[in-house]
Motif scaffolding. Structure first.
Motif, short mmCIF file in Angstrom:
data_model
loop_
_atom_site.label_atom_id
_atom_site.label_comp_id
_atom_site.label_asym_id
_atom_site.label_seq_id
_atom_site.Cartn_x
_atom_site.Cartn_y
_atom_site.Cartn_z
N UNK A 159 0.85 -1.19 0.00
CA UNK A 159 0.00 0.00 0.00
C UNK A 159 0.89 1.24 0.00
N UNK A 160 0.35 2.34 -0.49
CA UNK A 160 1.18 3.56 -0.52
C UNK A 160 1.41 4.14 0.87
N UNK A 161 2.30 5.10 0.96
CA UNK A 161 2.64 5.69 2.25
C UNK A 161 1.43 6.40 2.88
N UNK A 162 0.53 6.92 2.06
CA UNK A 162 -0.66 7.63 2.55
C UNK A 162 -0.31 8.69 3.60
N UNK A 163 0.80 9.35 3.36
CA UNK A 163 1.18 10.45 4.25
C UNK A 163 1.96 10.03 5.48
N UNK A 164 2.08 8.73 5.71
CA UNK A 164 2.86 8.32 6.89
C UNK A 164 4.35 8.37 6.56
#
Lengths: 257, 500
Positions: free
Chosen positions: A108-113
């Protein structure tokens, strides 16, 4: 760093039964999810979902990390640190053993983390060219444990190499007559997340022989004997980080005078 | 020696390089090809041109009289010497361009093309070019390995895999005398440079984290071995390596004498090679840069770049070139220097996901995938090889990652114990690499990282010559790991590598 080890030692040494105590610990089998965070080298996140509780945990701090094609056996303790750089509460200490159960790879993408910027772990060894300080005597019989991934005999990088390096430094100074190396395997079946898990009895012998070979290479000329035991019990040695299951999967290097 | 007229129109670059050959001063310029038994003197400093600039080879304590020296004299029945495949002009390796040039110059008679391993298979008609196509097209030498596998110290081992031949385009893996059933496996590999050896022999840490053991001990002196020799690590030290080379490449019937071994080892430890001048950017030890062979000779080997001097920080001085310094350079030189300096940073800092690569993603606990850069594997300061024993499976020789080549043999490996951590039970490979030494299916396809020095003089790259030029190397990594380099980053990496 030192303080952490000492604290761990104090906590686990209080009662002999402490190591058997799994209260407050989690253990489950899951397919790992790789979160593609980027805070430089080795900064990706590993997440796993406990199917029974429905909780997602950050298991990135394991000394042996997951492979996205295989299920992992997760064992750990919810961290006191509430920061969630990977987007889930961290387990720390934590172990993730690769099982031979295939998984669908999932990233999954980093999604801001942000993930975690890599820092050298406490258990890292100095280059061979750096002289090790001589540990003080008096020297008497002593046992050094080393720990393994579930059902494996592979020497864990930045964990076992450090434990062995320390043991060898002491053994070189103490000059025992011989080493007795005992491999242990946790062969009693246990059901975790609906999966029956037991280490192969051969793992005990493999661990003994792997460590014996390494000791022969590091301490040529010193007599080395091997033994093995199945149905391993947990111990409360500090370098198993208070995880009883980890303490079962071990080999012991006993220096005999 | 005079060089013969070049007739090949197919090789304009070779012809150009030829005319630029630099040799000992005075009188006739000796040819850039060192033939066995010529009795030349190896100067202390020897320069050769290549397409990207000047390679410099230093012989510590030189000059060296090569007459009677076992590296330079033909010792076996083929008339070959070590120098045949380890040429000073080719960074002590062998470029495919040099192999082709020797074919043209000698009409295929050079001892380089000896039937034993300078042809695709000794059973083929030796006068035909196509019987030497792997050497002439890909720069590959046939390597014969015993089956079942033997470990680096010659100990037989029980492999945990079986091996079958899927196809044998050259005839050296089937029939009564060749192939696994006859106890032999033929693989095809590039010569590895015999220079800067102290780096390849240096021991950084007491463990091999990829194998999960302390380093194995040298059978000769009892010290830990670096594990960084040969594609498959079948030789743990220079003595074992030279015995292997003498018996195979040189077809020497007797063993090397103790005096010859000593001379060879002494020579191998005295020779350093690296780029000295880049065509586009000038000397690599000028304007604040500190690269080149002298630095290599004078530095301590075995340091991990991440805790000491960063890998390729030799070019840090070219990162911010002062206005004064820039004024001394042509615009082309300035641009090239800046590009090389950026390339060094890209090499260390541009991160990507390394996936399904045994030796990195398994069994060592980094995880699969792991985010890192080129320097993760190429981590030794000054040299770019691996400080730990460098057996890693990039996929260069193994499907599906290797290029589809119909002129190499293809083997089917079946794991009889645990399956391979990334390929599963069955693996298709052109060269099982380290698996042929360890006997472990988990090691099939692993190839020892090489030196990264003198690359400009010794194309093609990778153990099977998969990348025909430096851009081909970058393109392979881009395909393999979906790195997402920009065009500029690719060019910067190529320029960096051309200057090493």
């Amino acid at each position: 760093m030192k303080r952490f080890a000492l604290l761990a030692a104090l906590c686990t040494a209080t009662t002999a039964q402490a190591a058997q105590d799994t209260a407050g610990l989690v253990r489950f089998v899951a397919c790992p999810v790789y979160r593609d965070t980027d805070a430089g080298r080795k900064s990706g996140c590993w997440l796993t979902d406990d199917r029974e509780t429905g909780k997602r945990w950050d298991v990135t701090e394991s000394p042996y990390k997951p492979d996205w094609n295989f299920a992992v056996l997760v064992e750990g303790k919810p961290s006191a640190n509430t920061a969630q750089p990977c987007g889930a509460p961290p387990l720390d200490p934590v172990r993730t053993s690769r099982l031979d159960i295939p998984c669908t790879r999932h990233m999954i993408p980093a999604e801001g983390f942000p993930g975690r910027r890599y820092t050298l772990p406490r258990r890292n060894i100095a280059p061979a060219s750096v002289a090790r300080p001589v540990p003080p005597g008096p020297y008497a019989e002593r046992t050094f444990p080393v720990y393994f991934e579930f059902d494996k005999d592979f020497l864990v990088y930045q964990y076992d190499d450090w434990l062995i390096d320390n043991a060898v430094t002491w053994i070189k100074a103490a000059k025992p007559k011989k080493l007795v190396i005992t491999g242990f395997a946790a062969t009693e079946p246990e059901t975790v997340s609906g999966v029956v898990l037991a280490e192969r009895p051969e793992a005990a012998q493999e661990r003994a022989e792997t460590i014996a070979e390494t000791m022969r290479r590091l301490l040529p000329g010193l007599a080395v004997e091997t033994k093995w035991e199945v149905a391993a019990k947990a111990t409360d040695e500090p370098e198993a980080d208070g995880l009883p299951w980890q303490s079962q999967r071990r080999a012991e290097i006993r220096a005999v005078f | 020696m005079h060089f013969l007229p070049q007739r090949s129109l197919a090789l304009p670059l070779a012809a150009l390089v030829l005319t630029l050959a630099v040799g000992a001063r005075g009188g006739d310029v000796p040819d850039r090809w060192w033939a066995p038994g010529e009795g030349r003197v190896l100067p202390a400093v020897l320069d050769y041109e290549n397409a990207n600039g000047t390679l410099r080879t230093l012989t510590v304590g030189g000059p060296l009289k090569t007459a009677g020296h076992p590296f330079f004299e033909p010792l076996g029945k083929d008339g070959r010497a070590c120098v045949t495949c380890h040429q000073p002009a080719d960074a002590m390796g062998l470029s495919v361009e040099s192999a082709r040039r020797q074919w043209e110059r000698t009409k295929g008679k050079d001892p380089l093309f000896a039937a034993y391993d300078g042809s695709n298979c000794p059973t083929l008609p030796q006068a035909k070019r196509e019987s030497h196509s792997l050497l002439l097209d890909r720069g590959l030498i046939r390597i014969e390995r015993p089956w079942p596998a033997k470990s680096f110290n010659g100990k037989p081992i029980k492999p945990d895999f079986t091996i079958e031949v899927v196809r044998d385009p050259n005839g050296c893996n089937s029939g009564p005398n060749y192939g696994p059933e006859a106890g032999k496996i033929s693989v095809y590999r590039r010569p590895r440079p015999v220079a800067n050896m102290k780096y390849l022999l240096a021991v950084g840490f007491p463990f091999d984290p990829k194998q999960g053991y302390a380093l194995p001990l040298d059978p000769d002196d009892g010290k830990p071995q670096s594990g960084n020799l040969m594609a498959d690590n079948r030789a743990g030290n220079l003595r074992i390596q030279m015995d292997d080379a003498a018996a195979t490449h040189l077809q020497m019937l007797k063993a090397l004498s103790p005096a010859q071994r000593k001379q060879l080892q002494d020579f191998e430890l005295r020779i350093y090679t690296a780029m000295q001048v880049t065509k586009a950017g000038g000397a690599v030890d000028s304007g604040g840069a500190k690269a080149g062979p002298a630095r290599l000779r004078d530095s301590e080997p075995g340091a991990l770049g991440s805790i000491g001097e960063p890998v390729w920080s030799e070019f840090k001085g070219w990162e911010n070139i002062s206005a004064d310094e820039a004024a001394k350079l042509t615009p082309e030189q300035l641009t090239f220097r800046q590009s090389v300096a950026r390339g060094a940073r890209v090499f260390r800092e541009k991160m990507f996901l390394i996936t399904d690569t045994a030796g990195i993603n398994s069994r060592i606990g980094f995880g699969n995938p792991v985010r890192n850069s080129c320097v993760f594997c190429h981590n030794m300061s000054q040299m770019g090889n691996d400080v730990a024993p460098g057996q890693v499976d990039l996929g260069t020789t193994t499907l599906p990652f290797a290029d589809p080549w119909d002129d190499l043999p293809l083997f089917k490996v079946t794991c009889t114990g645990r399956p391979h951590p990334h390929y599963g039970k069955v693996i298709y490979t052109y060269d099982p690499g380290f698996g042929l030494t360890s006997g472990k299916c988990a090691d099939v396809g692993k190839i020892t990282l090489q030196s990264m020095r003198g690359l400009s003089s010794r194309a093609p790259y990778f153990s099977n010559g998969l990348a025909k030029d430096l851009r081909g190397v970058v393109d392979y990594y881009e395909r393999r790991y979906f790195i997402g380099y920009t065009e500029q980053e690719k060019q910067d990496l190529v320029n960096l590598m051309s200057a090493l």
